[in-house]
Design an enzyme around this catalytic site. Structure first.
Site, PDB file in Angstrom:
ATOM      1  N   SER A  91       0.886  -1.395  -0.039  1.00  0.00           N
ATOM      2  CA  SER A  91       0.210  -0.027  -0.010  1.00  0.00           C
ATOM      3  C   SER A  91       0.812   1.440   0.115  1.00  0.00           C
ATOM      4  N   THR A 135      -8.360   2.974  -4.309  1.00  0.00           N
ATOM      5  CA  THR A 135      -7.846   4.153  -3.971  1.00  0.00           C
ATOM      6  C   THR A 135      -7.955   5.246  -5.020  1.00  0.00           C
ATOM      7  N   ASP A 136      -8.078   6.604  -4.811  1.00  0.00           N
ATOM      8  CA  ASP A 136      -8.312   7.544  -5.778  1.00  0.00           C
ATOM      9  C   ASP A 136      -6.998   7.936  -6.723  1.00  0.00           C
ATOM     10  N   GLU A 137      -5.888   7.211  -6.208  1.00  0.00           N
ATOM     11  CA  GLU A 137      -4.551   7.446  -6.921  1.00  0.00           C
ATOM     12  C   GLU A 137      -4.763   6.799  -8.205  1.00  0.00           C
ATOM     13  N   TYR A 160       2.571   1.889  -7.438  1.00  0.00           N
ATOM     14  CA  TYR A 160       1.357   1.519  -6.649  1.00  0.00           C
ATOM     15  C   TYR A 160       0.084   1.674  -7.333  1.00  0.00           C
ATOM     16  N   ALA A 162      -0.492   2.149 -10.485  1.00  0.00           N
ATOM     17  CA  ALA A 162      -0.906   1.346 -11.529  1.00  0.00           C
ATOM     18  C   ALA A 162      -0.993   0.016 -11.233  1.00  0.00           C
ATOM     19  N   LYS A 164      -2.850  -1.083  -8.627  1.00  0.00           N
ATOM     20  CA  LYS A 164      -4.289  -0.829  -7.984  1.00  0.00           C
ATOM     21  C   LYS A 164      -5.265  -0.766  -9.128  1.00  0.00           C
ATOM     22  N   ASN A 189      -6.892   9.761   1.207  1.00  0.00           N
ATOM     23  CA  ASN A 189      -6.135   9.103   2.155  1.00  0.00           C
ATOM     24  C   ASN A 189      -6.714   9.068   3.275  1.00  0.00           C
ATOM     25  N   LYS A 199       3.539   6.094   6.587  1.00  0.00           N
ATOM     26  CA  LYS A 199       2.374   6.833   5.918  1.00  0.00           C
ATOM     27  C   LYS A 199       2.864   8.340   6.490  1.00  0.00           C
ATOM     28  N   LEU A 200       2.447   9.543   5.944  1.00  0.00           N
ATOM     29  CA  LEU A 200       2.723  10.731   6.359  1.00  0.00           C
ATOM     30  C   LEU A 200       2.564  10.837   7.918  1.00  0.00           C
ATOM     31  N   PRO A 215      10.448  14.790   7.578  1.00  0.00           N
ATOM     32  CA  PRO A 215      10.954  15.117   6.076  1.00  0.00           C
ATOM     33  C   PRO A 215       9.497  15.302   5.119  1.00  0.00           C
ATOM     34  N   ARG A 291       9.801  13.226  -3.730  1.00  0.00           N
ATOM     35  CA  ARG A 291       9.527  11.884  -4.220  1.00  0.00           C
ATOM     36  C   ARG A 291       9.581  11.820  -5.689  1.00  0.00           C
ATOM     37  N   TYR A 351      15.142   7.256   3.938  1.00  0.00           N
ATOM     38  CA  TYR A 351      15.542   8.729   4.055  1.00  0.00           C
ATOM     39  C   TYR A 351      16.951   9.194   3.822  1.00  0.00           C
TER      40      TYR A 351
HETATM   41  P1  NAD Z   1      -1.831  -1.703   4.826  1.00  0.00           P
HETATM   42  O1  NAD Z   1      -0.290  -1.661   4.422  1.00  0.00           O
HETATM   43  O2  NAD Z   1      -1.657  -1.180   6.258  1.00  0.00           O
HETATM   44  O3  NAD Z   1      -2.219  -3.204   5.068  1.00  0.00           O
HETATM   45  C1  NAD Z   1      -2.253  -4.046   4.228  1.00  0.00           C
HETATM   46  C2  NAD Z   1      -2.480  -5.594   4.541  1.00  0.00           C
HETATM   47  O4  NAD Z   1      -2.361  -6.539   3.561  1.00  0.00           O
HETATM   48  C3  NAD Z   1      -1.334  -5.880   5.827  1.00  0.00           C
HETATM   49  O5  NAD Z   1      -2.035  -6.545   6.870  1.00  0.00           O
HETATM   50  C4  NAD Z   1      -0.670  -7.079   4.897  1.00  0.00           C
HETATM   51  O6  NAD Z   1      -0.062  -7.851   5.927  1.00  0.00           O
HETATM   52  C5  NAD Z   1      -1.575  -7.474   4.036  1.00  0.00           C
HETATM   53  N1  NAD Z   1      -1.004  -8.081   2.919  1.00  0.00           N
HETATM   54  C6  NAD Z   1       0.024  -7.655   2.146  1.00  0.00           C
HETATM   55  N2  NAD Z   1       0.279  -8.563   0.954  1.00  0.00           N
HETATM   56  C7  NAD Z   1      -0.420  -9.538   1.369  1.00  0.00           C
HETATM   57  C8  NAD Z   1      -0.618 -10.792   0.535  1.00  0.00           C
HETATM   58  N3  NAD Z   1       0.163 -11.107  -0.443  1.00  0.00           N
HETATM   59  N4  NAD Z   1      -1.426 -11.646   1.081  1.00  0.00           N
HETATM   60  C9  NAD Z   1      -2.089 -11.344   2.067  1.00  0.00           C
HETATM   61  N5  NAD Z   1      -2.161 -10.519   2.747  1.00  0.00           N
HETATM   62  C10 NAD Z   1      -1.318  -9.504   2.389  1.00  0.00           C
HETATM   63  O7  NAD Z   1      -2.720  -0.831   4.086  1.00  0.00           O
HETATM   64  P2  NAD Z   1      -4.060  -0.048   4.247  1.00  0.00           P
HETATM   65  O8  NAD Z   1      -3.529   1.295   4.141  1.00  0.00           O
HETATM   66  O9  NAD Z   1      -4.721  -0.618   5.448  1.00  0.00           O
HETATM   67  O10 NAD Z   1      -4.771  -0.233   2.978  1.00  0.00           O
HETATM   68  C11 NAD Z   1      -5.729  -1.353   2.795  1.00  0.00           C
HETATM   69  C12 NAD Z   1      -6.465  -1.086   1.431  1.00  0.00           C
HETATM   70  O11 NAD Z   1      -7.132   0.056   1.320  1.00  0.00           O
HETATM   71  C13 NAD Z   1      -5.489  -1.589   0.384  1.00  0.00           C
HETATM   72  O12 NAD Z   1      -5.848  -2.135  -0.808  1.00  0.00           O
HETATM   73  C14 NAD Z   1      -5.140   0.091  -0.147  1.00  0.00           C
HETATM   74  O13 NAD Z   1      -4.886   0.080  -1.567  1.00  0.00           O
HETATM   75  C15 NAD Z   1      -6.395   0.605   0.096  1.00  0.00           C
HETATM   76  N6  NAD Z   1      -6.673   2.293   0.202  1.00  0.00           N
HETATM   77  C16 NAD Z   1      -5.703   2.560   1.362  1.00  0.00           C
HETATM   78  C17 NAD Z   1      -5.956   3.994   1.392  1.00  0.00           C
HETATM   79  C18 NAD Z   1      -5.095   4.483   2.531  1.00  0.00           C
HETATM   80  O14 NAD Z   1      -5.059   5.649   2.836  1.00  0.00           O
HETATM   81  N7  NAD Z   1      -4.321   3.787   3.446  1.00  0.00           N
HETATM   82  C19 NAD Z   1      -6.514   4.939   0.815  1.00  0.00           C
HETATM   83  C20 NAD Z   1      -7.477   4.098  -0.292  1.00  0.00           C
HETATM   84  C21 NAD Z   1      -7.588   2.846  -0.380  1.00  0.00           C
HETATM   85  P1  TYD Z   2       1.588   9.232   1.972  1.00  0.00           P
HETATM   86  O1  TYD Z   2       0.962   9.058   3.420  1.00  0.00           O
HETATM   87  O2  TYD Z   2       2.446   8.260   1.822  1.00  0.00           O
HETATM   88  O3  TYD Z   2       0.420   9.024   1.155  1.00  0.00           O
HETATM   89  P2  TYD Z   2       0.107   9.088  -0.503  1.00  0.00           P
HETATM   90  O4  TYD Z   2       1.647   8.914  -1.199  1.00  0.00           O
HETATM   91  O5  TYD Z   2      -0.519   7.668  -0.933  1.00  0.00           O
HETATM   92  O6  TYD Z   2      -0.708  10.116  -0.730  1.00  0.00           O
HETATM   93  O7  TYD Z   2       1.987  10.509   1.681  1.00  0.00           O
HETATM   94  C1  TYD Z   2       1.116  11.607   1.864  1.00  0.00           C
HETATM   95  C2  TYD Z   2       1.675  12.846   1.344  1.00  0.00           C
HETATM   96  O8  TYD Z   2       2.709  13.228   1.979  1.00  0.00           O
HETATM   97  C3  TYD Z   2       2.395  12.688  -0.155  1.00  0.00           C
HETATM   98  O9  TYD Z   2       1.900  14.004  -0.953  1.00  0.00           O
HETATM   99  C4  TYD Z   2       3.810  12.586   0.079  1.00  0.00           C
HETATM  100  C5  TYD Z   2       4.115  13.296   1.612  1.00  0.00           C
HETATM  101  N1  TYD Z   2       4.937  12.750   2.455  1.00  0.00           N
HETATM  102  C6  TYD Z   2       6.048  13.796   2.820  1.00  0.00           C
HETATM  103  O10 TYD Z   2       6.109  14.786   2.505  1.00  0.00           O
HETATM  104  N2  TYD Z   2       7.011  13.205   3.603  1.00  0.00           N
HETATM  105  C7  TYD Z   2       6.972  11.825   3.981  1.00  0.00           C
HETATM  106  O11 TYD Z   2       7.803  11.231   4.976  1.00  0.00           O
HETATM  107  C8  TYD Z   2       5.930  10.929   3.549  1.00  0.00           C
HETATM  108  C9  TYD Z   2       5.831   9.368   4.064  1.00  0.00           C
HETATM  109  C10 TYD Z   2       4.973  11.358   2.737  1.00  0.00           C
END
Ligand code: NAD
Ligand code: TYD
Length: 356
Positions: A91, A135-137, A160, A162, A164, A189, A199-200, A215, A291, A351
């Site tokens: 993710s 995801t919206d990405e 990522y 691509a 999804k 997000n 994550k941020l 950072p 990035r 980093y």
């Molecule tokens: P996360 O990384 O916290 O959790 C992912 C989980 O999937 C983990 O528990 C990991 O062990 C498990 N996993 C990874 N690879 C696996 C595999 N091959 N087989 C079985 N389990 C596996 O992610 P998250 O932030 O909780 O995101 C969950 C879902 O929501 C993802 O599909 C992500 O794309 C989507 N999503 C996340 C966000 C966000 O902001 N975090 C936003 C929109 C959509």
């Molecule tokens: P992130 O939490 O990685 O989510 P996503 O890239 O999926 O949106 O990052 C959120 C925003 O914060 C993104 O614009 C990248 C930025 N960012 C930083 O500036 N510093 C950091 O250390 C991280 C992890 C993200």
């Protein structure tokens, strides 16, 4: 239409951030429904996040990988789920830049493997639903104005997104080709308790606690639309029960913020909560190399789910951030546990490359 009902729900990725909230919500709200959490427990999956559910009769955990066909078949045979909530994924965008293939394996091959098994298991049955949490990405990056809606063309720009987008396309193709009942939601997000500190928001909280540099990539003016995780979970619950088959729903927070504004807000809240002089945490902010391919702005138009079901986010960023910081301050042992071992190696490689 009356709500769909389920006796058994398979949740993939339930030990991750959003997944753990989804599992907890469904276990508690639907006690007569069996909830099976399937997770590989990668670096981002942690059973510590679900400790409070261990004694619940309707909660079951199975460890395994979504790319493993015999294992997934066995899970379907043993539990006979009528709903799959598919969250398991790699993710994190930064990790996808370092190792794209792992994202193809899990997010593309793993999803197609699950689709195959669900298609075979649900043949001639009208009860199955495969709900892909996306995801919206997948929509790419916006300029200063406008929103992503359900008709926005896909334009993924990181490995990522691509991967999804590919999973979303496969799910739609399985509906079109095999009539597999699917549903997709694309969310902005998320933030809240139990989010891995790569994550941020949790990364910044963790670094403030360790008095380490914060950072901020590039000029800090990239915009994200933030949604408190429980609001996302409520939307998933609604759509699983009432969403239209083969439809897509966008879910967002109406909470746009630049990264630098967010980090400053977080610093001020932390100074207040930790009783430090105002400005202490802000002094840790460090602008670092951007990035590669960094998407400039995401913003979601969630009017479809709002008009169809009345869903809307309940928390603004200030309130959600305050709740999130409180949780991390009260759960330092969780933070300590997930940042031990491999995290340190990731952090220094990642980093160091950002010249921090
Ligand atoms: P996360 O990384 O916290 O959790 C992912 C989980 O999937 C983990 O528990 C990991 O062990 C498990 N996993 C990874 N690879 C696996 C595999 N091959 N087989 C079985 N389990 C596996 O992610 P998250 O932030 O909780 O995101 C969950 C879902 O929501 C993802 O599909 C992500 O794309 C989507 N999503 C996340 C966000 C966000 O902001 N975090 C936003 C929109 C959509
Ligand atoms: P992130 O939490 O990685 O989510 P996503 O890239 O999926 O949106 O990052 C959120 C925003 O914060 C993104 O614009 C990248 C930025 N960012 C930083 O500036 N510093 C950091 O250390 C991280 C992890 C993200």
């Amino acid at each position: 239409m009356s709500d769909r009902r389920f006796q058994t729900i398979l949740i993939t990725g339930g030990a991750g951030f959003i997944g753990s909230h989804v599992v907890r919500h469904f276990v508690k709200k639907y006690p007569s429904c069996q909830i099976v959490n399937l997770d590989k427990l990668t670096y981002s999956g942690n059973l510590e996040s679900l400790k409070d559910l261990e004694a619940e009769d309707n909660y079951h955990f199975v460890k395994g990988c979504i790319t493993d066909e015999p294992f997934i078949k066995k899970v379907f045979e043993d539990h006979r789920p009528e709903l799959v909530l598919h969250l398991a994924a790699e993710s994190h965008v930064d990790r996808s830049i370092l190792d794209p293939l792992e994202f193809v394996r899990t997010n593309v091959l793993g999803t197609v493997n699950l689709l195959n098994v669900a298609r075979d298991a649900w043949e001639n049955k009208s009860t199955g639903l495969f709900y892909l949490i996306s995801t919206d990405e997948v929509f790419g990056s916006l300029g200063p104005s406008g929103f992503f809606n359900e008709d926005t063309p896909y334009d993924p720009r990181s490995p990522y997104s691509a991967s999804k987008a590919s999973a979303d396309h496969f799910a739609r193709a399985y509906h079109h080709t095999y009539q597999l009942p699917i549903l997709i939601s694309n969310c902005s997000n998320n933030y809240g308790p139990y989010q891995f500190p790569e994550k941020l928001i949790p990364l910044m909280i963790n670094n403030v606690l360790d008095a380490k540099a914060l950072p901020v990539y590039g000029d800090g003016k990239n915009v994200r639309d933030w949604l408190y995780v429980q609001d996302h979970v409520e939307a998933i619950d609604l759509l699983a029960h009432r969403g239209e088959i083969a439809h897509t729903y966008n879910i967002g927070g109406w909470n746009e913020c630049t990264n630098i504004d967010l980090v400053e807000m977080l610093c001020d809240l932390m100074d207040e909560k930790l009783e430090k002089a105002r400005g202490t945490s802000r002094s840790l902010i460090s602008f670092v190399k951007d990035r590669p391919g960094h998407d400039r702005r995401y913003a979601i138009d969630s009017s479809k789910i709002h008009h169809a079901f009345g869903w809307k986010p309940t928390k603004d960023l200030q309130e959600g951030l305050s709740l999130t910081i409180d949780w991390y301050l009260s759960n330092r042992s969780w933070l300590k546990q997930v940042t031990s071992g491999a995290y340190q190696k990731y952090y220094s490689e990642m980093y160091k490359a950002q010249e921090l």
